[in-house]
Motif scaffolding. Structure first.
Motif, PDB file in Angstrom:
ATOM      1  N   THR A  21       0.839  -1.203   0.000  1.00 31.25           N
ATOM      2  CA  THR A  21       0.000   0.000   0.000  1.00 31.25           C
ATOM      3  C   THR A  21       0.870   1.246   0.000  1.00 31.25           C
ATOM      4  O   THR A  21       0.606   2.198  -0.752  1.00 31.25           O
ATOM      5  CB  THR A  21      -0.924   0.003   1.226  1.00 31.25           C
ATOM      6  OG1 THR A  21      -1.706  -1.182   1.215  1.00 31.25           O
ATOM      7  CG2 THR A  21      -1.833   1.207   1.228  1.00 31.25           C
ATOM      8  N   GLN A  22       1.919   1.249   0.809  1.00 30.35           N
ATOM      9  CA  GLN A  22       2.838   2.389   0.870  1.00 30.35           C
ATOM     10  C   GLN A  22       3.569   2.550  -0.458  1.00 30.35           C
ATOM     11  O   GLN A  22       3.770   3.669  -0.939  1.00 30.35           O
ATOM     12  CB  GLN A  22       3.845   2.204   2.011  1.00 30.35           C
ATOM     13  CG  GLN A  22       4.778   3.374   2.186  1.00 30.35           C
ATOM     14  CD  GLN A  22       4.056   4.635   2.588  1.00 30.35           C
ATOM     15  OE1 GLN A  22       3.139   4.595   3.396  1.00 30.35           O
ATOM     16  NE2 GLN A  22       4.437   5.755   2.028  1.00 30.35           N
ATOM     17  N   ALA A  23       3.955   1.449  -1.080  1.00 27.31           N
ATOM     18  CA  ALA A  23       4.646   1.506  -2.366  1.00 27.31           C
ATOM     19  C   ALA A  23       3.745   2.112  -3.439  1.00 27.31           C
ATOM     20  O   ALA A  23       4.198   2.912  -4.264  1.00 27.31           O
ATOM     21  CB  ALA A  23       5.104   0.114  -2.784  1.00 27.31           C
ATOM     22  N   GLN A  24       2.475   1.768  -3.437  1.00 29.33           N
ATOM     23  CA  GLN A  24       1.549   2.340  -4.412  1.00 29.33           C
ATOM     24  C   GLN A  24       1.417   3.848  -4.212  1.00 29.33           C
ATOM     25  O   GLN A  24       1.391   4.611  -5.182  1.00 29.33           O
ATOM     26  CB  GLN A  24       0.182   1.682  -4.296  1.00 29.33           C
ATOM     27  CG  GLN A  24       0.136   0.284  -4.847  1.00 29.33           C
ATOM     28  CD  GLN A  24      -1.226  -0.360  -4.648  1.00 29.33           C
ATOM     29  OE1 GLN A  24      -2.066   0.153  -3.916  1.00 29.33           O
ATOM     30  NE2 GLN A  24      -1.434  -1.489  -5.311  1.00 29.33           N
ATOM     31  N   ALA A  25       1.353   4.270  -2.974  1.00 32.31           N
ATOM     32  CA  ALA A  25       1.245   5.700  -2.687  1.00 32.31           C
ATOM     33  C   ALA A  25       2.503   6.437  -3.154  1.00 32.31           C
ATOM     34  O   ALA A  25       2.422   7.527  -3.730  1.00 32.31           O
ATOM     35  CB  ALA A  25       1.025   5.926  -1.202  1.00 32.31           C
ATOM     36  N   ASN A  26       3.663   5.843  -2.926  1.00 30.16           N
ATOM     37  CA  ASN A  26       4.918   6.471  -3.341  1.00 30.16           C
ATOM     38  C   ASN A  26       5.025   6.532  -4.858  1.00 30.16           C
ATOM     39  O   ASN A  26       5.531   7.511  -5.402  1.00 30.16           O
ATOM     40  CB  ASN A  26       6.117   5.725  -2.765  1.00 30.16           C
ATOM     41  CG  ASN A  26       6.303   5.993  -1.294  1.00 30.16           C
ATOM     42  OD1 ASN A  26       5.772   6.949  -0.762  1.00 30.16           O
ATOM     43  ND2 ASN A  26       7.040   5.134  -0.626  1.00 30.16           N
ATOM     44  N   ARG A  27       4.562   5.479  -5.537  1.00 24.49           N
ATOM     45  CA  ARG A  27       4.607   5.500  -7.002  1.00 24.49           C
ATOM     46  C   ARG A  27       3.745   6.620  -7.546  1.00 24.49           C
ATOM     47  O   ARG A  27       4.112   7.299  -8.503  1.00 24.49           O
ATOM     48  CB  ARG A  27       4.152   4.156  -7.573  1.00 24.49           C
ATOM     49  CG  ARG A  27       5.206   3.076  -7.477  1.00 24.49           C
ATOM     50  CD  ARG A  27       4.829   1.867  -8.303  1.00 24.49           C
ATOM     51  NE  ARG A  27       3.680   1.156  -7.799  1.00 24.49           N
ATOM     52  CZ  ARG A  27       3.728   0.142  -6.935  1.00 24.49           C
ATOM     53  NH1 ARG A  27       4.885  -0.267  -6.470  1.00 24.49           N
ATOM     54  NH2 ARG A  27       2.629  -0.457  -6.556  1.00 24.49           N
ATOM     55  N   ALA A  28       2.602   6.840  -6.932  1.00 22.67           N
ATOM     56  CA  ALA A  28       1.712   7.915  -7.381  1.00 22.67           C
ATOM     57  C   ALA A  28       2.315   9.283  -7.068  1.00 22.67           C
ATOM     58  O   ALA A  28       2.165  10.228  -7.843  1.00 22.67           O
ATOM     59  CB  ALA A  28       0.354   7.780  -6.710  1.00 22.67           C
ATOM     60  N   LYS A  29       3.001   9.395  -5.948  1.00 22.68           N
ATOM     61  CA  LYS A  29       3.523  10.680  -5.517  1.00 22.68           C
ATOM     62  C   LYS A  29       4.820  11.064  -6.231  1.00 22.68           C
ATOM     63  O   LYS A  29       4.995  12.200  -6.653  1.00 22.68           O
ATOM     64  CB  LYS A  29       3.774  10.623  -4.004  1.00 22.68           C
ATOM     65  CG  LYS A  29       4.167  11.931  -3.381  1.00 22.68           C
ATOM     66  CD  LYS A  29       4.253  11.794  -1.877  1.00 22.68           C
ATOM     67  CE  LYS A  29       4.609  13.102  -1.210  1.00 22.68           C
ATOM     68  NZ  LYS A  29       4.741  12.942   0.236  1.00 22.68           N
ATOM     69  N   PHE A  30       5.723  10.117  -6.387  1.00 27.17           N
ATOM     70  CA  PHE A  30       7.053  10.426  -6.909  1.00 27.17           C
ATOM     71  C   PHE A  30       7.313   9.871  -8.303  1.00 27.17           C
ATOM     72  O   PHE A  30       8.320  10.191  -8.902  1.00 27.17           O
ATOM     73  CB  PHE A  30       8.138   9.871  -5.966  1.00 27.17           C
ATOM     74  CG  PHE A  30       8.086  10.464  -4.602  1.00 27.17           C
ATOM     75  CD1 PHE A  30       8.474  11.769  -4.382  1.00 27.17           C
ATOM     76  CD2 PHE A  30       7.657   9.721  -3.530  1.00 27.17           C
ATOM     77  CE1 PHE A  30       8.438  12.320  -3.124  1.00 27.17           C
ATOM     78  CE2 PHE A  30       7.614  10.257  -2.260  1.00 27.17           C
ATOM     79  CZ  PHE A  30       8.006  11.554  -2.055  1.00 27.17           C
ATOM     80  N   GLY A  31       6.435   9.054  -8.823  1.00 23.91           N
ATOM     81  CA  GLY A  31       6.702   8.374 -10.083  1.00 23.91           C
ATOM     82  C   GLY A  31       6.324   9.186 -11.299  1.00 23.91           C
ATOM     83  O   GLY A  31       5.522   8.742 -12.106  1.00 23.91           O
TER      84      GLY A  31
END
Length: 59
Positions: A21-31
């Motif tokens: 879940t945290q990885a998905q949020a980071n991908r959306a934020k920084f990707g």
């Protein structure tokens, strides 16, 4: 009678789910690509110039 559950396995499964879940949020934020970042910066700069151009001089 209920099903026997290994607490260690349940804890690890929950941790795995939380990390995903945290990885998905980071991908959306920084990707974002470099072009997207540059476009957003130029849009912000243009908006700032427009705002500064419309500013009235103080008496």
């Amino acid at each position: 009678m209920g099903e026997v559950v290994s607490l260690g396995k349940a804890r690890k499964a929950k941790a795995r789910e939380d990390r995903e879940t945290q990885a998905q949020a980071n991908r959306a934020k920084f990707g974002r690509t470099k072009a997207e970042k540059m476009r957003d910066k130029s849009d912000g700069d243009r908006a700032a110039r427009l705002l500064d151009g419309a500013r009235r001089d103080e008496p």
